[in-house]
Design a protein around this motif. Sequence first.
Motif, PDB file in Angstrom:
ATOM      1  N   LYS A 186      45.876  52.843  25.425  1.00  0.00           N
ATOM      2  CA  LYS A 186      44.982  53.160  26.533  1.00  0.00           C
ATOM      3  C   LYS A 186      43.544  53.188  26.042  1.00  0.00           C
ATOM      4  O   LYS A 186      43.281  53.409  24.872  1.00  0.00           O
ATOM      5  N   ASP A 241      39.109  57.327  28.590  1.00  0.00           N
ATOM      6  CA  ASP A 241      38.556  57.681  29.894  1.00  0.00           C
ATOM      7  C   ASP A 241      38.675  59.196  30.014  1.00  0.00           C
ATOM      8  O   ASP A 241      39.782  59.729  29.990  1.00  0.00           O
ATOM      9  N   GLU A 284      38.349  61.537  32.332  1.00  0.00           N
ATOM     10  CA  GLU A 284      39.160  62.142  33.395  1.00  0.00           C
ATOM     11  C   GLU A 284      40.651  61.976  33.102  1.00  0.00           C
ATOM     12  O   GLU A 284      41.426  62.913  33.221  1.00  0.00           O
ATOM     13  N   GLU A 285      41.040  60.774  32.722  1.00  0.00           N
ATOM     14  CA  GLU A 285      42.442  60.511  32.402  1.00  0.00           C
ATOM     15  C   GLU A 285      42.863  61.280  31.149  1.00  0.00           C
ATOM     16  O   GLU A 285      43.977  61.782  31.068  1.00  0.00           O
ATOM     17  N   THR A 325      43.867  64.991  31.751  1.00  0.00           N
ATOM     18  CA  THR A 325      45.224  65.098  32.280  1.00  0.00           C
ATOM     19  C   THR A 325      46.250  64.757  31.200  1.00  0.00           C
ATOM     20  O   THR A 325      47.270  65.437  31.059  1.00  0.00           O
TER      21      THR A 325
END
Length: 100
Positions: free
Chosen positions: A34, A37, A39-40, A43
Amino acid sequence: MSNTYNGHANYETWLAHLYEIPEAIAQEYIEADKKPDLEELETFCLDWFEEYYDCHVQIATLPLLMQDILSAAVTDIDWREVAETVKDMLVERLLKKEEI
């Protein structure tokens, strides 16, 4: 008076960094291929820790009082700060990879 602990949001967040939680999360994030990011990542960090917690704490034979105290401490971890640390680590690794 500052509400920080050793440069982190609080004691619980400092402990997460002390025990290299961001490093473990960064490694798993890289393996998932990935891109960083924020925000990601926040989480992802929380989900990673919940899975870690479930695997290592819930099945342990801790008295309920200790489980409750531990659960309360976990909720105080500043996951945004952890995610920012992980993002910095990922960006640094990507930059090193591009240098090669």
